[in-house]
Write a protein that holds these residues in place. Structure first.
Motif, PDB file in Angstrom:
ATOM      1  N   UNK A  92       2.123  56.513  67.043  1.00 46.13           N
ATOM      2  CA  UNK A  92       1.736  55.772  65.912  1.00 46.13           C
ATOM      3  C   UNK A  92       1.353  56.662  64.763  1.00 46.13           C
ATOM      4  N   UNK A  93       1.810  56.437  63.674  1.00 42.97           N
ATOM      5  CA  UNK A  93       1.454  57.237  62.341  1.00 42.97           C
ATOM      6  C   UNK A  93       0.853  56.211  61.172  1.00 42.97           C
ATOM      7  N   UNK A  94      -0.452  56.604  60.910  1.00 48.08           N
ATOM      8  CA  UNK A  94      -1.057  55.759  59.888  1.00 48.08           C
ATOM      9  C   UNK A  94      -0.794  55.929  58.549  1.00 48.08           C
ATOM     10  N   UNK A  95       0.203  57.355  58.402  1.00 50.84           N
ATOM     11  CA  UNK A  95       0.810  57.465  57.180  1.00 50.84           C
ATOM     12  C   UNK A  95       2.044  56.348  56.845  1.00 50.84           C
ATOM     13  N   UNK A  96       2.854  56.143  57.870  1.00 51.10           N
ATOM     14  CA  UNK A  96       3.998  55.532  57.734  1.00 51.10           C
ATOM     15  C   UNK A  96       3.885  54.067  58.021  1.00 51.10           C
ATOM     16  N   UNK A  97       2.807  53.906  58.940  1.00 55.24           N
ATOM     17  CA  UNK A  97       2.695  52.735  59.622  1.00 55.24           C
ATOM     18  C   UNK A  97       3.551  52.285  60.687  1.00 55.24           C
ATOM     19  N   UNK A  98       4.210  53.115  61.260  1.00 60.03           N
ATOM     20  CA  UNK A  98       5.326  53.102  62.235  1.00 60.03           C
ATOM     21  C   UNK A  98       5.043  53.574  63.361  1.00 60.03           C
ATOM     22  N   UNK A  99       5.910  53.144  64.762  1.00 58.75           N
ATOM     23  CA  UNK A  99       5.801  53.649  65.843  1.00 58.75           C
ATOM     24  C   UNK A  99       6.992  54.603  66.218  1.00 58.75           C
ATOM     25  N   UNK A 100       6.762  55.349  67.151  1.00 62.42           N
ATOM     26  CA  UNK A 100       7.837  56.261  67.436  1.00 62.42           C
ATOM     27  C   UNK A 100       7.890  56.198  69.160  1.00 62.42           C
ATOM     28  N   UNK A 101       9.098  56.019  69.711  1.00 60.77           N
ATOM     29  CA  UNK A 101       9.195  56.011  71.086  1.00 60.77           C
ATOM     30  C   UNK A 101       9.982  57.219  71.653  1.00 60.77           C
ATOM     31  N   UNK A 102       9.608  58.207  72.520  1.00 53.89           N
ATOM     32  CA  UNK A 102      10.170  59.193  72.888  1.00 53.89           C
ATOM     33  C   UNK A 102       9.933  59.750  74.409  1.00 53.89           C
ATOM     34  N   UNK A 103      10.354  60.793  74.769  1.00 53.83           N
ATOM     35  CA  UNK A 103      10.060  61.330  76.253  1.00 53.83           C
ATOM     36  C   UNK A 103      10.205  62.650  76.097  1.00 53.83           C
ATOM     37  N   UNK A 104       9.627  63.289  76.989  1.00 54.02           N
ATOM     38  CA  UNK A 104       9.244  64.819  77.040  1.00 54.02           C
ATOM     39  C   UNK A 104       8.750  65.033  78.285  1.00 54.02           C
ATOM     40  N   UNK A 105       9.097  66.685  78.785  1.00 53.94           N
ATOM     41  CA  UNK A 105       8.304  67.072  79.946  1.00 53.94           C
ATOM     42  C   UNK A 105       7.071  67.811  79.509  1.00 53.94           C
ATOM     43  N   UNK A 106       6.578  67.590  78.157  1.00 52.99           N
ATOM     44  CA  UNK A 106       5.449  68.431  77.676  1.00 52.99           C
ATOM     45  C   UNK A 106       5.098  67.619  76.692  1.00 52.99           C
ATOM     46  N   UNK A 107       3.979  66.741  76.875  1.00 57.05           N
ATOM     47  CA  UNK A 107       3.502  65.824  75.904  1.00 57.05           C
ATOM     48  C   UNK A 107       2.742  66.487  74.709  1.00 57.05           C
ATOM     49  N   UNK A 108       1.782  67.355  75.153  1.00 61.22           N
ATOM     50  CA  UNK A 108       0.912  67.976  74.008  1.00 61.22           C
ATOM     51  C   UNK A 108       1.934  68.994  72.985  1.00 61.22           C
ATOM     52  N   UNK A 109       2.646  69.746  73.832  1.00 58.48           N
ATOM     53  CA  UNK A 109       3.908  70.374  72.900  1.00 58.48           C
ATOM     54  C   UNK A 109       4.641  69.369  71.843  1.00 58.48           C
TER      55      UNK A 109
END
Length: 83
Positions: free
Chosen positions: A8-25
């Motif tokens: 979630x971005x407080x700047x845009x007020x939007x959510x983003x859904x994604x996937x990865x094998x390295x969450x921190x990066x």
């Protein structure tokens, strides 16, 4: 191991859904503005939700399942239910 995540971005007020094998990066990548779909919300993306899955195929299926809901209410429900 792979992750499906919701940011979630407080700047845009939007959510983003994604996937990865390295969450921190991946979070650092989003906040650096290096991903076109999330550039407008950088550097204010916060991890709100994540699921750990065993393989890439399951992860992509789950990501698509969440995205197909096209519902802010569903996303917020997922976030609340994980707390």
């Amino acid at each position: 191991m792979y992750f499906v995540y919701i940011l979630f971005s407080s700047k845009s007020g939007k959510y983003y859904i994604g996937s990865t094998d390295n969450l921190e990066s991946r979070l650092k990548h989003h906040n650096a503005g290096a991903t076109p779909p999330t550039k407008s919300g950088a550097p204010h993306w916060e991890l709100k939700y994540s699921e750990l899955l065993a393989d890439r195929t399951s992860t992509l299926k789950r990501e698509i399942e969440i995205k197909r809901k096209k519902s802010k209410q569903y996303i917020e429900w997922l976030i609340r239910s994980s707390s």
